[in-house]
Design a protein around this motif. Structure first.
Motif, PDB file in Angstrom:
ATOM      1  N   ALA A  40      -3.789   5.899   5.517  1.00  0.00           N
ATOM      2  CA  ALA A  40      -2.867   5.079   4.727  1.00  0.00           C
ATOM      3  C   ALA A  40      -3.476   3.717   4.414  1.00  0.00           C
ATOM      4  O   ALA A  40      -3.345   3.216   3.295  1.00  0.00           O
ATOM      5  CB  ALA A  40      -1.537   4.911   5.467  1.00  0.00           C
ATOM      6  N   VAL A  41      -4.149   3.130   5.379  1.00  0.00           N
ATOM      7  CA  VAL A  41      -4.781   1.821   5.176  1.00  0.00           C
ATOM      8  C   VAL A  41      -5.849   1.918   4.092  1.00  0.00           C
ATOM      9  O   VAL A  41      -5.999   1.007   3.269  1.00  0.00           O
ATOM     10  CB  VAL A  41      -5.373   1.286   6.504  1.00  0.00           C
ATOM     11  CG1 VAL A  41      -6.236   0.050   6.256  1.00  0.00           C
ATOM     12  CG2 VAL A  41      -4.262   0.971   7.501  1.00  0.00           C
ATOM     13  N   GLU A  42      -6.567   3.032   4.049  1.00  0.00           N
ATOM     14  CA  GLU A  42      -7.606   3.203   3.031  1.00  0.00           C
ATOM     15  C   GLU A  42      -7.035   3.252   1.621  1.00  0.00           C
ATOM     16  O   GLU A  42      -7.760   3.056   0.653  1.00  0.00           O
ATOM     17  CB  GLU A  42      -8.417   4.471   3.311  1.00  0.00           C
ATOM     18  CG  GLU A  42      -9.305   4.333   4.541  1.00  0.00           C
ATOM     19  CD  GLU A  42     -10.070   5.602   4.841  1.00  0.00           C
ATOM     20  OE1 GLU A  42     -10.122   6.507   3.979  1.00  0.00           O
ATOM     21  OE2 GLU A  42     -10.628   5.690   5.943  1.00  0.00           O
ATOM     22  N   SER A  49       0.689   0.954   3.278  1.00  0.00           N
ATOM     23  CA  SER A  49      -0.628   0.657   3.864  1.00  0.00           C
ATOM     24  C   SER A  49      -0.563  -0.568   4.768  1.00  0.00           C
ATOM     25  O   SER A  49      -1.253  -0.618   5.795  1.00  0.00           O
ATOM     26  CB  SER A  49      -1.680   0.476   2.776  1.00  0.00           C
ATOM     27  OG  SER A  49      -1.319  -0.556   1.881  1.00  0.00           O
ATOM     28  N   ASP A  50       0.268  -1.537   4.420  1.00  0.00           N
ATOM     29  CA  ASP A  50       0.385  -2.728   5.263  1.00  0.00           C
ATOM     30  C   ASP A  50       1.042  -2.402   6.599  1.00  0.00           C
ATOM     31  O   ASP A  50       0.596  -2.869   7.653  1.00  0.00           O
ATOM     32  CB  ASP A  50       1.137  -3.849   4.544  1.00  0.00           C
ATOM     33  CG  ASP A  50       2.549  -3.467   4.131  1.00  0.00           C
ATOM     34  OD1 ASP A  50       2.801  -2.279   3.829  1.00  0.00           O
ATOM     35  OD2 ASP A  50       3.416  -4.365   4.093  1.00  0.00           O
ATOM     36  N   VAL A  75      -6.239  -6.997   7.799  1.00  0.00           N
ATOM     37  CA  VAL A  75      -5.871  -6.149   6.662  1.00  0.00           C
ATOM     38  C   VAL A  75      -4.370  -6.266   6.394  1.00  0.00           C
ATOM     39  O   VAL A  75      -3.943  -6.475   5.261  1.00  0.00           O
ATOM     40  CB  VAL A  75      -6.275  -4.678   6.907  1.00  0.00           C
ATOM     41  CG1 VAL A  75      -5.665  -3.764   5.852  1.00  0.00           C
ATOM     42  CG2 VAL A  75      -7.790  -4.526   6.943  1.00  0.00           C
ATOM     43  N   ALA A  76      -3.571  -6.125   7.457  1.00  0.00           N
ATOM     44  CA  ALA A  76      -2.114  -6.199   7.291  1.00  0.00           C
ATOM     45  C   ALA A  76      -1.684  -7.553   6.739  1.00  0.00           C
ATOM     46  O   ALA A  76      -0.845  -7.635   5.832  1.00  0.00           O
ATOM     47  CB  ALA A  76      -1.424  -5.917   8.621  1.00  0.00           C
ATOM     48  N   ALA A  77      -2.264  -8.619   7.262  1.00  0.00           N
ATOM     49  CA  ALA A  77      -1.917  -9.966   6.784  1.00  0.00           C
ATOM     50  C   ALA A  77      -2.358 -10.155   5.334  1.00  0.00           C
ATOM     51  O   ALA A  77      -1.609 -10.709   4.524  1.00  0.00           O
ATOM     52  CB  ALA A  77      -2.548 -11.019   7.691  1.00  0.00           C
ATOM     53  N   ASP A  78      -3.555  -9.697   5.011  1.00  0.00           N
ATOM     54  CA  ASP A  78      -4.048  -9.824   3.635  1.00  0.00           C
ATOM     55  C   ASP A  78      -3.175  -9.043   2.650  1.00  0.00           C
ATOM     56  O   ASP A  78      -3.056  -9.426   1.487  1.00  0.00           O
ATOM     57  CB  ASP A  78      -5.490  -9.347   3.521  1.00  0.00           C
ATOM     58  CG  ASP A  78      -6.472 -10.291   4.209  1.00  0.00           C
ATOM     59  OD1 ASP A  78      -6.083 -11.427   4.558  1.00  0.00           O
ATOM     60  OD2 ASP A  78      -7.632  -9.869   4.415  1.00  0.00           O
TER      61      ASP A  78
END
Length: 93
Positions: A40-42, A49-50, A75-78
């Motif tokens: 999901a992150v990809e 994705s977050d 990644v989550a913060a961005d």
């Protein structure tokens, strides 16, 4: 592409959550659930994705795997996940 056959990050996040926590499944399967979250992150920045990155951060932080945890926190913060934004802000203090 047929939209009904399209896998999306929100679906992967939710199914991964069920597997990691054993919700609605016979057994929990943390490895498979976390793999779904990484998939999901990809797919960032698609919806879900977050959340997947945030939950991976929490998983790795709980294991004291700080380097990997920090990658997913960033990644989550961005991606704008509010809990991740606050956590990263608090880390910098």
């Amino acid at each position: 592409e047929n939209e009904t056959k399209r896998v999306n990050p929100l679906l992967l996040f939710n199914l991964g959550y069920c597997l990691v926590h054993g919700d609605g499944t016979d057994d929990d399967d943390v490895d498979v659930g976390e793999r779904m979250w990484r998939d999901a992150v990809e797919m960032a920045p698609e919806e879900g994705s977050d959340e997947a990155a945030w939950f991976l951060y929490q998983q790795y932080a709980a294991r004291d795997n700080e380097d990997t945890a920090r990658v997913f926190l960033n990644v989550a913060a961005d991606l704008g996940h509010q809990d991740a934004v606050m956590e990263r802000r608090n880390e910098k203090r």
